[in-house]
Write a protein that holds these residues in place. Structure first.
Motif, PDB file in Angstrom:
ATOM      1  N   ASP A  10      33.496   7.329  37.837  1.00 50.27           N
ATOM      2  CA  ASP A  10      32.151   7.239  38.410  1.00 50.27           C
ATOM      3  C   ASP A  10      31.241   8.115  37.547  1.00 50.27           C
ATOM      4  OD1 ASP A  10      33.037   5.715  40.559  1.00 50.27           O
ATOM      5  OD2 ASP A  10      33.339   7.452  41.841  1.00 50.27           O
ATOM      6  N   TYR A  12      27.211   9.550  37.616  1.00 53.01           N
ATOM      7  CA  TYR A  12      25.938   9.581  38.343  1.00 53.01           C
ATOM      8  C   TYR A  12      25.120  10.776  37.882  1.00 53.01           C
ATOM      9  CZ  TYR A  12      28.336  12.981  41.382  1.00 53.01           C
ATOM     10  OH  TYR A  12      29.026  14.071  41.860  1.00 53.01           O
ATOM     11  N   GLU A  13      23.829  10.728  38.210  1.00 51.78           N
ATOM     12  CA  GLU A  13      22.896  11.787  37.825  1.00 51.78           C
ATOM     13  C   GLU A  13      22.362  12.455  39.070  1.00 51.78           C
ATOM     14  OE1 GLU A  13      18.901  12.411  35.127  1.00 51.78           O
ATOM     15  OE2 GLU A  13      19.895  10.470  35.177  1.00 51.78           O
ATOM     16  N   THR A  14      22.277  13.780  39.018  1.00 52.90           N
ATOM     17  CA  THR A  14      21.731  14.535  40.131  1.00 52.90           C
ATOM     18  C   THR A  14      21.114  15.831  39.614  1.00 52.90           C
ATOM     19  OG1 THR A  14      22.233  15.614  42.238  1.00 52.90           O
ATOM     20  CG2 THR A  14      23.976  15.615  40.611  1.00 52.90           C
ATOM     21  N   ARG A  15      19.916  16.132  40.051  1.00 49.09           N
ATOM     22  CA  ARG A  15      19.226  17.393  39.756  1.00 49.09           C
ATOM     23  C   ARG A  15      19.360  17.851  38.298  1.00 49.09           C
ATOM     24  NH1 ARG A  15      20.805  20.567  45.246  1.00 49.09           N
ATOM     25  NH2 ARG A  15      19.672  19.165  46.616  1.00 49.09           N
ATOM     26  N   LYS A  17      21.418  16.862  36.002  1.00 47.04           N
ATOM     27  CA  LYS A  17      22.775  16.895  35.468  1.00 47.04           C
ATOM     28  C   LYS A  17      23.373  15.508  35.514  1.00 47.04           C
ATOM     29  CE  LYS A  17      23.555  21.519  37.205  1.00 47.04           C
ATOM     30  NZ  LYS A  17      24.292  22.344  38.142  1.00 47.04           N
ATOM     31  N   VAL A  19      26.926  13.696  35.948  1.00 43.67           N
ATOM     32  CA  VAL A  19      28.237  14.038  36.493  1.00 43.67           C
ATOM     33  C   VAL A  19      29.173  12.852  36.279  1.00 43.67           C
ATOM     34  CG1 VAL A  19      29.521  14.741  38.539  1.00 43.67           C
ATOM     35  CG2 VAL A  19      27.169  15.528  38.221  1.00 43.67           C
ATOM     36  N   THR A  93      36.202  16.432  37.295  1.00 37.78           N
ATOM     37  CA  THR A  93      34.751  16.312  37.368  1.00 37.78           C
ATOM     38  C   THR A  93      34.138  17.042  36.180  1.00 37.78           C
ATOM     39  OG1 THR A  93      34.842  16.243  39.778  1.00 37.78           O
ATOM     40  CG2 THR A  93      32.709  16.746  38.792  1.00 37.78           C
ATOM     41  N   THR A  95      30.592  18.034  34.384  1.00 36.43           N
ATOM     42  CA  THR A  95      29.156  18.169  34.635  1.00 36.43           C
ATOM     43  C   THR A  95      28.472  18.517  33.327  1.00 36.43           C
ATOM     44  OG1 THR A  95      29.652  18.969  36.858  1.00 36.43           O
ATOM     45  CG2 THR A  95      27.433  19.345  36.035  1.00 36.43           C
ATOM     46  N   ARG A  98      21.421  17.884  31.585  1.00 35.29           N
ATOM     47  CA  ARG A  98      20.541  17.040  30.758  1.00 35.29           C
ATOM     48  C   ARG A  98      19.504  17.904  30.070  1.00 35.29           C
ATOM     49  NH1 ARG A  98      19.537  11.068  32.148  1.00 35.29           N
ATOM     50  NH2 ARG A  98      18.386  11.481  30.271  1.00 35.29           N
TER      51      ARG A  98
END
Length: 117
Positions: A10, A12-15, A17, A19, A93, A95, A98
């Protein structure tokens, strides 16, 4: 090409970053390697087949084993030097922070004086 099986992934992008979560149950900790080459995140390792004994005959054998190399192209500006990887309950995981886009910004280029000036 060098992989005998592919773990599910998987991304995905969050805040700020990116991941990446990769299922790697059964891979020995000393066998797993994560690297960033060019614009690719590369996971490699090997899951060895368990040999339960001479008097066992399998009725079903679905869990893959062997070498794995998963290459994930990540074409985004990333701070790879600040990347972190954690492993918990068979999940790896990664991380990657960006970087802000640098397009459209002004970059001053210093001008050196020539010998005749």
């Amino acid at each position: 090409p060098g992989s005998e099986w592919n773990p599910p992934v998987d991304v995905y992008e969050t805040r700020g970053k990116l991941v990446v979560v990769i299922d790697v149950p059964g891979l020995a900790e000393d066998s797993v390697k994560v690297a960033f080459r060019g614009h690719n995140l590369v996971l490699s390792g090997e899951r060895r087949t368990r040999r339960p004994g001479a008097r066992v005959s399998f009725q079903c054998l679905e869990r893959p084993s062997g070498r794995v190399e998963r290459v994930l192209p990540l074409d985004a500006p990333l701070a790879t030097a600040q990347a972190k990887a954690t492993r918990d309950r068979g999940r790896l995981t990664v991380t990657l922070p960006r970087l802000r886009e640098r397009r459209g910004g002004e970059t001053l280029i210093p001008i050196e004086r020539g010998r005749n000036e």
